[in-house]
Design an enzyme around this catalytic site. Structure first.
Site: not given
Ligand code: DON
Length: 607
Positions: A64, A67, A241, A259
């Protein structure tokens, strides 16, 4: 000596390595293969210095953290208005994978949650999904400062298991948020999350945002300046978040987690921070990453809401042109006028980052000085940056002072884009813009001319050898002999008459008409003007003291005519009339004494 910053990071890494809380992400199966003990901390400064400790070279997927950078790319490609029509900027207070859509429009609440990020991936420039992908990876590579690639296994793993994101993509299609093929945009989203980085890469991405969108090492602009604060605002309110509130409260820096175990934090104008540790808390944020940022913020005072610097600190020395006149040799008449009025030219040395509060203070000081001032020179040498609103305020003050016939000019901005950009873009439409000079000497000469008015108007004044300072006191009959042997040379504007390092050819130049600048070369190939000479003044006379190579470059500022004396002629005349050498050497030493006095005056003014 080990840098205290490096020592601090090493120590923090050691202390937090014992923190074993948190779990590896496993909803993307490939991520569960990470080594939970991996841990690194990196910090990058605005001039590209890197401090790093732990598994700094360990590659992992950005997830993420991609983003905010893809959001930045969409803003740059499609503009604020269009993007705002597709994705909001409101914190959802929900988890990263929550389907937080605006009930009326179906627009995701912000670009940091998966829904918003999937929509954003569909907005970047490109006729085809492949072209959009190339745009995304190129932009992210500019932020990192090297070409990036993806972890195919993680990409495959997420693409094969990303059912929730697939549902979200179809909903976005349903609401018309995604115009094109939603699955194609989703694949690009999965790819951006699978981009391989290391902890230093993350710190450079954060530092590029902190540095106004310019990479601190490559100097490449990754994002137009005006979008930087928008990206940082969304990171501050939505980047962590449903932990964003506590984050701003405890740490107080725009940030983003992933993540894969990464966290970036940005301190505008100062640092970019990257941390990697794959053990996550239930909200999907790196446990050690959060602790590192808590410590850094508290120990280094990095909270953006901590008390900003003392506005008055932005104003350093204030001194006048009576203390530091221009280095040119004015005519005696001009010198006496300047002796009476030069105090009306004020230098204000400015420091640090100029925001509205510091500029308010500087303008108030100038208003206090205005009654006794004709010119203000704002010396920007020590200025790190300026905000758009502060530049607008300074330009407004400049025009108001001009209304009171007080000139406000700038010096020593030296091509710092961020400062020039805002000073230019905040000048009112009908305004001819701000005046900026390469150095204080050129600035103060302009101001001296400004207060001298017609007095300083370069005239086509022509003087004879008898009026030349170096020949003052020479008996008329001796002067007549000198006249006979002196040749006449004319030079066009910008023509170089003498060059630094050139072997001395024994000639001494007496300016009959026009002005020349005497320059010395600087390290970076630029030149520093050390004086400017007009009619009646001379240059090259050091040859009479045995100089073998020219110590400075002399350039004609306009049409110049000189009477030139060969040293051999002087020697021959002086053999019969020693008075010639005596007068010359006396005037040279008097002139050097005057130059020394003025140089000491300058140094005293700058001390
Ligand atoms: O879309 C997803 O769930 C993951 N590719 C990215 C989510 C993520 O990194 C959330 N961050 N803390």
């Amino acid at each position: 000596m080990q840098s205290p910053i490096q020592a601090y990071l090493d120590n923090l890494h050691t202390r937090l390595s014992s923190l074993q809380d948190g779990e590896l992400a496993n909803y993307i199966p490939e991520l569960s293969k990470a080594d939970p003990s991996w841990f690194s901390i990196s910090l990058v400064t605005m001039d590209g210095a890197v401090y790093s400790t732990g598994d700094s070279a360990q590659k992992f997927t950005i997830q993420s953290i991609s983003k905010p950078f893809v959001y930045a790319t969409a803003l740059a490609d499609r503009g604020v208005k269009f993007v705002a029509g597709k994705v909001g900027v409101e914190p959802s207070g929900d988890a990263f994978n929550s389907i937080s859509l605006n009930p009326k429009t179906g627009a995701p609440l912000n670009p940091m949650i998966n829904a918003g990020a999937i929509a954003t991936a569909s907005l970047v420039a490109g006729e085809t999904p492949e072209a959009q992908w190339q745009r995304i990876i190129k932009s992210m590579s500019t932020f990192v400062g090297r070409d990036l690639g993806i972890d195919e296994d993680v990409y495959r793993s997420e693409s094969d298991t990303g059912f929730r994101n697939r549902a979200i993509a179809w909903m976005l299609k349903n609401f018309g948020i995604i115009d094109g093929e939603p699955m194609a945009s989703l694949e690009n989203y999965f790819r951006q999350c699978s981009v391989l980085v290391d902890c230093v890469d993350l710190a450079f991405m954060a530092a590029t945002l902190a540095n106004g969108g310019v990479h601190p090492r490559t100097g490449q602009r990754a994002l137009p300046l005006e979008h930087v604060e928008r990206v940082l605002s969304v990171m501050a309110t939505c980047g962590m978040y449903d932990f964003a509130g506590s984050w701003v409260y405890d740490v107080g820096m725009p940030a983003k987690s992933g993540v894969g175990g990464g966290i970036i934090a940005v301190l505008p104008g100062r640092f970019g921070i990257g941390i990697f540790s794959p053990r996550l808390d239930p909200k999907g944020n790196s446990v050690r990453g959060i602790e590192v940022c808590r410590h850094l913020s508290r120990d280094f005072g990095l909270h953006v809401f901590s008390q900003a610097g003392e506005p008055g600190m932005a104003l350093g020395r204030v001194y006048t042109a009576a203390q530091a006149p221009s280095k040119r040799q004015p005519s005696p008449e001009m010198r006496s006028y300047l002796n009476d009025h030069a105090h009306r030219i004020k230098y204000l040395c400015l420091h640090g980052y100029l925001a509205v509060d510091s500029v308010e203070y500087i303008i108030r000081r100038m208003i206090d000085l205005a009654a006794d001032s004709s010119c203000f020179i704002l010396d920007m040498h020590q200025v790190a940056g300026i905000s758009e609103s502060a530049a607008r305020l300074l330009n407004d003050a400049r025009l108001r002072f001009a209304g009171d016939n007080i000139a406000l000019v700038f010096s020593r901005i030296h091509g710092r884009h961020a400062i020039e950009h805002f000073l230019s873009t905040t000048s009112p439409k009908n305004d001819r813009g701000y005046l900026s000079f390469e150095d204080n000497d050129l600035a103060v000469e302009w101001c001296e001319n400004h207060i001298l008015g017609d007095f300083a108007k370069p005239t086509s004044e022509r003087v004879s050898l008898a009026d030349c300072v170096l020949l003052r006191g020479l008996p008329p009959e001796l002067l007549a002999q000198v006249e006979k042997v002196a040749s006449l040379r004319r030079y066009r504007q910008d023509e170089s008459i003498l060059t630094t390092g050139q072997a001395c050819d024994g000639r001494v130049f007496f300016i009959e008409m026009g002005h020349v600048s005497v320059l010395v070369p600087l390290k970076d190939g630029a030149h520093q003007r050390i004086t400017s000479l007009g009619p009646g003044m001379s240059f090259g006379e050091m040859v009479l003291l045995g100089q073998t190579t020219r110590s400075a470059t002399v350039v004609a500022d306009c049409e110049v005519s000189c009477r030139v004396l060969e040293a051999d002629d002087i020697d021959r005349l002086a053999r019969d009339a020693a008075m010639l050498r005596i007068v010359l050497l006396e005037n040279i030493s008097r002139d050097m004494a005057e130059k020394l006095r003025r140089a000491t005056q300058w140094i005293a003014a700058l001390a």
